[in-house]
Scaffold this active site. Structure first.
Site, short mmCIF file in Angstrom:
data_model
loop_
_atom_site.label_atom_id
_atom_site.label_comp_id
_atom_site.label_asym_id
_atom_site.label_seq_id
_atom_site.Cartn_x
_atom_site.Cartn_y
_atom_site.Cartn_z
CG ASP A 1 -7.54 7.46 9.21
OD1 ASP A 1 -7.51 7.47 10.45
OD2 ASP A 1 -7.37 8.48 8.51
CG HIS B 1 -2.22 -0.82 0.79
ND1 HIS B 1 -2.13 -2.09 0.28
CD2 HIS B 1 -3.54 -0.52 0.79
CE1 HIS B 1 -3.35 -2.54 0.01
NE2 HIS B 1 -4.22 -1.60 0.30
CD GLU C 1 -8.18 10.92 11.41
OE1 GLU C 1 -8.65 11.20 10.29
OE2 GLU C 1 -7.53 9.88 11.64
P1 FAD Z 1 4.26 -1.85 2.08
O1 FAD Z 1 3.77 -0.79 1.17
O2 FAD Z 1 4.20 -3.23 1.59
O3 FAD Z 1 5.72 -1.51 2.58
C1 FAD Z 1 6.09 -0.21 2.98
C2 FAD Z 1 7.57 -0.15 3.35
O4 FAD Z 1 7.78 -0.88 4.54
C3 FAD Z 1 8.48 -0.77 2.29
O5 FAD Z 1 9.69 -0.08 2.26
C4 FAD Z 1 8.69 -2.18 2.81
O6 FAD Z 1 9.90 -2.75 2.35
C5 FAD Z 1 8.69 -1.96 4.31
N1 FAD Z 1 8.17 -3.10 5.03
C6 FAD Z 1 7.01 -3.78 4.82
N2 FAD Z 1 6.89 -4.77 5.71
C7 FAD Z 1 7.98 -4.72 6.50
C8 FAD Z 1 8.44 -5.49 7.59
N3 FAD Z 1 7.77 -6.52 8.06
N4 FAD Z 1 9.62 -5.15 8.16
C9 FAD Z 1 10.35 -4.11 7.71
N5 FAD Z 1 9.97 -3.36 6.67
C10 FAD Z 1 8.80 -3.66 6.07
N6 FAD Z 1 -0.77 5.31 7.16
C11 FAD Z 1 -1.00 5.82 8.37
O7 FAD Z 1 -0.08 6.01 9.16
N7 FAD Z 1 -2.27 6.15 8.75
C12 FAD Z 1 -3.35 5.93 7.96
O8 FAD Z 1 -4.46 6.23 8.35
C13 FAD Z 1 -3.13 5.36 6.68
N8 FAD Z 1 -4.16 5.09 5.86
C14 FAD Z 1 -3.93 4.54 4.65
C15 FAD Z 1 -5.01 4.25 3.83
C16 FAD Z 1 -4.81 3.67 2.60
C17 FAD Z 1 -6.00 3.37 1.73
C18 FAD Z 1 -3.49 3.41 2.15
C19 FAD Z 1 -3.25 2.85 0.80
C20 FAD Z 1 -2.40 3.70 2.95
C21 FAD Z 1 -2.61 4.27 4.21
N9 FAD Z 1 -1.54 4.56 5.07
C22 FAD Z 1 -1.79 5.09 6.31
C23 FAD Z 1 -0.16 4.40 4.62
C24 FAD Z 1 0.45 3.09 5.10
O9 FAD Z 1 0.77 3.17 6.46
C25 FAD Z 1 1.72 2.83 4.30
O10 FAD Z 1 1.36 2.61 2.98
C26 FAD Z 1 2.54 1.68 4.84
O11 FAD Z 1 3.60 1.51 3.96
C27 FAD Z 1 1.80 0.38 5.09
O12 FAD Z 1 1.51 -0.30 3.96
P2 FAD Z 1 1.90 -1.85 3.73
O13 FAD Z 1 1.74 -2.65 4.94
O14 FAD Z 1 1.14 -2.24 2.53
O15 FAD Z 1 3.47 -1.74 3.46
#
Ligand code: FAD
Length: 520
Positions: free
Chosen positions: A161, A98, A274
């Site tokens: 969120d 994400h 918020e």
């Molecule tokens: P990925 O996108 O898969 O990874 C993000 C980064 O973290 C990459 O660099 C990856 O290599 C690294 N990573 C992933 N897993 C690990 C692990 N286990 N150990 C070490 N590194 C790792 N953020 C907020 O804070 N508050 C919100 O309310 C919020 N709402 C969101 C709503 C939507 C619809 C979306 C799309 C995103 C939102 N986000 C929010 C952002 C979100 O926190 C970031 O996108 C975050 O990267 C989490 O996504 P992911 O788990 O898919 O991680």
């Protein structure tokens, strides 16, 4: 010898021939020879599924292989191989993909660790009700953590969120929502981590053990290790939520009320604070605001003043069924202190779990209209309190015009709830705001909805901040040059660089963040 060894070797040899990789064949054969508990795949559908992200801003790029791990040791085996190879290759954890700007991508010479791919042997979440914590696998989605902890009447304290994000993914950033003013971000609510470093060591870390690594990994953009287990602090889960929205036409009054609310920490306070900005058609485009249901726009237009900007404060009060007698009274006392437009109160009441999972409902609606899988040129900024009104004048009332292409969130947080020792970067003021421009680009939309237009608008916003000397920090940062990264980290840069040298000296991990040079 693994069962899949021959298959993988065959596929890898095919890949070498097909794409002329500049990674030595011997390294690739070494990956294929690792005895994983989970499995390594080069299947085209697996490669394709990790080649893009939610942002859809970069051209899809397939990695060399994908690991579906079933243990921390699996992750360590892969990283040890990458680290020990003559020519090191990148390894990136992918949570739920994400990210916006390819942060979990690895390039075509690297291997993606699909942390969220559920192998049957992946460790189950373990709730310790007496000690009020849960141990979760790093790839677990927050929605599943919630389900598990609710079985024990407990829940984590600090949220995002949207719950379809992975634990490791949000802890690598910060993890923020309307509870952060009181509980701090998610990274302030972690008791212990298991981490696979860039040398392939599995290290346990906490406030007491391997402290430097613990704080470095929290908000560390995946640079020092892959989180395989997190111990998350819990509280008794509320049963219901009173969810209130009120409107303001004055930005000053709106922010004064928000700042007042986040200064309350006793029993009598809201649990979530918020807000969002409504510019002209903002409500129609606000996929988070199904709350303003069909009959509500009439009410909204009655307070709207000639298309000028409105601000919506969003607050909640959690309660248990047994408190239903007193909840109205408590809310009335709190609301009396606020200066919103009196006719603009929108209230609803729902189960705690439905409140936390509210954005997923919006997701399902957007998916049904094919509006979820579109490019998302999001811009998330932390803005210091002292300059938030300048930001309002220059951006909300200036650069944005009357088109937003998606919700714009704005809410303040208290810096003293953030641990300065973490890698997360925030402005140098006691109170700072999140401003999140969550836009969706439409290929066939109006000019103002097109990707290039929105990207240019982001550029103009950053330029405006620079010229007006508003010292914003990007949240979920994305920078193009090493100088920009150094400026982003500011005082934390030396510490960040030294942790990298210690825990990922060959620059193997999370290369999609583009902070350090490629593997050496
Ligand atoms: P990925 O996108 O898969 O990874 C993000 C980064 O973290 C990459 O660099 C990856 O290599 C690294 N990573 C992933 N897993 C690990 C692990 N286990 N150990 C070490 N590194 C790792 N953020 C907020 O804070 N508050 C919100 O309310 C919020 N709402 C969101 C709503 C939507 C619809 C979306 C799309 C995103 C939102 N986000 C929010 C952002 C979100 O926190 C970031 O996108 C975050 O990267 C989490 O996504 P992911 O788990 O898919 O991680």
């Amino acid at each position: 010898m693994t069962t899949s060894f021959l298959l993988i070797t065959f596929a890898i040899c095919k890949l070498i021939i097909a794409v002329g990789l500049n990674v030595g064949p011997s390294q690739l054969l070494r990956i294929g020879a690792i005895d994983f508990d989970g499995h390594l795949t080069v299947h085209s559908s697996d490669l394709a599924s990790v080649s893009s992200d939610f942002g859809m801003l970069k051209s899809p790029e397939e990695p060399l292989a994908v690991l579906h791990p079933s243990s921390a040791e699996d992750v360590a085996r892969l990283v040890r191989t990458a680290y020990g190879s003559a020519m090191a290759f990148p390894v990136s954890a992918r949570g739920h993909g994400h990210s916006i700007n390819g942060q979990a991508a690895v390039g075509r010479n690297g291997v993606v660790v699909e942390m969220n791919h559920r192998e049957t042997r992946t460790p189950e979440s373990l709730v310790r009700a007496e000690e009020m914590y849960v141990d979760v696998w790093g790839g677990e989605l927050w929605v599943d953590v919630l389900k598990k902890t609710l079985e024990h009447g407990l829940a984590p304290k600090s949220w995002t969120d949207y719950l379809y994000l992975s634990v490791g993914g949000t802890l690598s950033n910060a993890g923020i929502s309307g509870q952060a003013f009181h509980h701090g971000p998610q990274i302030s609510n972690v008791l212990e981590l298991d981490v696979v470093t860039g040398k392939g060591e599995v290290m346990r870390c906490s406030e007491e053990e391997n402290t430097k690594l613990f704080h470095g990994v929290l908000g560390g953009l995946g640079q020092f290790g892959i989180i395989t287990r997190a111990r998350i602090s819990l509280e008794p889960a509320p049963q219901r939520v009173r969810w209130i929205r009120v409107l303001y036409s004055s930005f000053k009054v709106f922010t004064e009320d928000q700042e007042y609310l986040i200064s309350l920490h006793g029993q009598l306070k809201f649990d979530y604070v918020e807000g969002f900005v409504i510019v002209d058609e903002g409500l129609v485009n606000n996929w988070r605001s199904s709350f303003f249901s069909r009959h509500n726009p009439v009410k909204i237009s009655s307070v709207s003043s000639n298309g000028s900007v409105l601000y919506c404060l969003e607050i909640t009060k959690n309660y248990h069924d047994s408190d239903s007698e007193t909840i109205d009274q408590e809310i009335e006392i709190l609301m009396k202190k606020l200066n919103f437009i009196p006719t603009s109160v929108f209230t609803t009441d729902l189960q705690y779990v439905d409140f936390l999972d509210r954005v997923h409902k919006a997701e399902l609606k957007l998916r049904s209209k094919n509006l979820w899988e579109v490019p998302h040129p999001w811009l998330n900024l932390f803005v210091p309190k002292s300059r938030i009104s300048d930001f309002d004048k220059g951006v909300f009332k200036g650069i944005l015009g009357n088109k937003t292409s998606g919700p714009i969130l704005i809410y303040p947080m208290n810096k003293d709830k953030w641990d300065e020792r973490s890698s997360a970067v925030m402005p140098d003021e006691e109170v700072f705001y999140l401003v999140a421009l969550l836009r969706s680009a439409l290929k066939d939309g109006e000019e103002t909805q097109k990707l290039e237009y929105l990207k240019d608008q982001n550029r103009r916003i950053m330029e405006f901040c620079q010229q007006a000397k508003i010292d914003v920090k990007q949240y979920l940062p994305h920078h193009a040059t090493p100088e920009e990264w150094v400026a982003h980290f500011g005082d934390k840069w030396d510490q960040f660089r030294s942790l990298k040298a210690e825990f990922d000296p060959r620059h193997i991990l999370a290369t999609g963040q583009r902070i350090f040079q490629n593997p050496s």
